[in-house]
Design a protein around this motif. Structure first.
Motif, PDB file in Angstrom:
ATOM      1  N   GLN A   1      10.589 110.612  29.610  1.00  0.00           N
ATOM      2  CA  GLN A   1      12.040 110.743  29.572  1.00  0.00           C
ATOM      3  C   GLN A   1      12.488 111.537  28.345  1.00  0.00           C
ATOM      4  O   GLN A   1      13.418 112.351  28.422  1.00  0.00           O
ATOM      5  CB  GLN A   1      12.680 109.356  29.577  1.00  0.00           C
ATOM      6  CG  GLN A   1      12.520 108.622  30.909  1.00  0.00           C
ATOM      7  CD  GLN A   1      12.844 107.142  30.815  1.00  0.00           C
ATOM      8  OE1 GLN A   1      12.875 106.558  29.730  1.00  0.00           O
ATOM      9  NE2 GLN A   1      13.082 106.510  31.959  1.00  0.00           N
TER      10      GLN A   1
ATOM     11  N   TYR B   1      16.072 119.528  28.826  1.00  0.00           N
ATOM     12  CA  TYR B   1      17.443 119.678  29.320  1.00  0.00           C
ATOM     13  C   TYR B   1      18.317 120.380  28.284  1.00  0.00           C
ATOM     14  O   TYR B   1      18.998 121.366  28.588  1.00  0.00           O
ATOM     15  CB  TYR B   1      18.026 118.301  29.663  1.00  0.00           C
ATOM     16  CG  TYR B   1      19.502 118.337  29.988  1.00  0.00           C
ATOM     17  CD1 TYR B   1      19.950 118.736  31.230  1.00  0.00           C
ATOM     18  CD2 TYR B   1      20.449 117.995  29.017  1.00  0.00           C
ATOM     19  CE1 TYR B   1      21.310 118.788  31.522  1.00  0.00           C
ATOM     20  CE2 TYR B   1      21.803 118.039  29.305  1.00  0.00           C
ATOM     21  CZ  TYR B   1      22.224 118.437  30.551  1.00  0.00           C
ATOM     22  OH  TYR B   1      23.569 118.502  30.825  1.00  0.00           O
TER      23      TYR B   1
ATOM     24  N   ALA C   1      27.729 112.306  34.372  1.00  0.00           N
ATOM     25  CA  ALA C   1      26.374 112.609  34.821  1.00  0.00           C
ATOM     26  C   ALA C   1      25.351 112.230  33.751  1.00  0.00           C
ATOM     27  O   ALA C   1      24.288 111.663  34.055  1.00  0.00           O
ATOM     28  CB  ALA C   1      26.253 114.083  35.183  1.00  0.00           C
ATOM     29  N   LEU C   2      25.662 112.544  32.492  1.00  0.00           N
ATOM     30  CA  LEU C   2      24.748 112.180  31.404  1.00  0.00           C
ATOM     31  C   LEU C   2      24.656 110.661  31.249  1.00  0.00           C
ATOM     32  O   LEU C   2      23.572 110.112  31.031  1.00  0.00           O
ATOM     33  CB  LEU C   2      25.210 112.807  30.094  1.00  0.00           C
ATOM     34  CG  LEU C   2      24.849 114.287  29.886  1.00  0.00           C
ATOM     35  CD1 LEU C   2      25.483 114.801  28.606  1.00  0.00           C
ATOM     36  CD2 LEU C   2      23.348 114.481  29.840  1.00  0.00           C
TER      37      LEU C   2
ATOM     38  N   ASP D   1      25.143 108.445  33.621  1.00  0.00           N
ATOM     39  CA  ASP D   1      24.386 107.920  34.765  1.00  0.00           C
ATOM     40  C   ASP D   1      22.884 108.119  34.561  1.00  0.00           C
ATOM     41  O   ASP D   1      22.077 107.231  34.876  1.00  0.00           O
ATOM     42  CB  ASP D   1      24.829 108.616  36.055  1.00  0.00           C
ATOM     43  CG  ASP D   1      26.208 108.164  36.514  1.00  0.00           C
ATOM     44  OD1 ASP D   1      26.699 107.138  36.008  1.00  0.00           O
ATOM     45  OD2 ASP D   1      26.795 108.847  37.376  1.00  0.00           O
ATOM     46  N   ALA D   2      22.514 109.289  34.030  1.00  0.00           N
ATOM     47  CA  ALA D   2      21.092 109.557  33.771  1.00  0.00           C
ATOM     48  C   ALA D   2      20.549 108.579  32.738  1.00  0.00           C
ATOM     49  O   ALA D   2      19.441 108.041  32.879  1.00  0.00           O
ATOM     50  CB  ALA D   2      20.912 110.998  33.300  1.00  0.00           C
TER      51      ALA D   2
END
Length: 232
Positions: free
Chosen positions: A83, A90, A173-174, A176-177
């Motif tokens: 991760q 990213y 989105a970040l 949620d990731a």
């Protein structure tokens, strides 16, 4: 909350230890992604600010590791090596304007806001261990927001509005990731006495403030200039 009692409580100690470990991992990742970005900095001022932040984050990691050892935290990472690599890749691939938005608005500004909200609930040693990192992060956020405003000023009015309209979705989105990494952020915060739903509402308000600041171009306080290790 009785702070001394909370330190002796196994549930508090375990959850605060996990939060400290998570905070340390995030600071180390920020250090690494800023170091990666140095060679691609658009100008010298950005390069110097990123270099200073690399040093700041390194200091934060050292402070937190020393305190976790005293606190008795089992040094088990919450974010896996796979991760961590995904996060580094990213951020490395982002265009400069998106890098500024994701790192300094999504991670630094909102992340440090969340940490600040648990400081009053923490034991004295943990509060002291967070004092310098949180103070430094004010400068980091000021730099990121200021530079993001510069980039937004280069866009057309339509492009600028579209970028800001998409920003809440980037933040979501970040988030949620992050929540998909396999550990319960809610559970850790609630175990140290935080009202997690209230915290989320406060972060939503802070998000709105940041986007409004970017939209109207209000200049944030400028970070201190550092020369030979001396703030001026």
């Amino acid at each position: 909350m009785n702070l001394q009692k909370s330190v002796e409580d196994n549930g508090y100690r375990q959850s605060m230890g996990q939060l400290l470990m998570l905070y340390t991992q995030v600071d180390r990742l920020i250090m690494e992604v800023c170091a990666q970005r140095l060679t691609d900095a658009p100008d010298e001022d950005a390069e110097l600010s990123l270099a200073k932040q690399v040093g700041d984050e390194s200091r934060h990691v050292s402070i937190q590791r020393r305190w976790m050892h005293q606190f008795g935290t089992v040094p088990t990472p919450l974010i896996t090596p796979e991760q961590e690599q995904m996060i580094r890749e990213y951020f490395q691939a982002l265009p400069w304007i998106d890098f500024l938005a994701d790192l300094y608005v999504c991670v630094e500004a909102l992340g440090s806001e969340a940490v600040e909200r648990i400081v009053p609930l923490a034991d004295p040693g943990t509060r002291e261990s967070l004092r310098i990192p949180l103070a430094d992060e004010l400068d980091h956020v000021a730099f990121g927001v200021s530079r993001l405003k510069q980039e937004l000023a280069k866009l057309s009015e339509i492009e600028r509005k579209e970028f800001l309209t998409r920003l809440p979705a980037r933040i979501e989105a970040l988030a949620d990731a992050f929540h998909g990494f396999g550990f319960s952020v809610r559970g850790m915060f609630e175990a140290v006495g935080a009202d997690y739903d209230r915290l989320c509402r406060m972060l939503e308000e802070r998000q709105k403030e940041l986007i409004a600041e970017l939209a109207f171009g209000k200049q944030p306080p400028q970070p201190a200039r550092v020369t030979a290790g001396i703030s001026v």
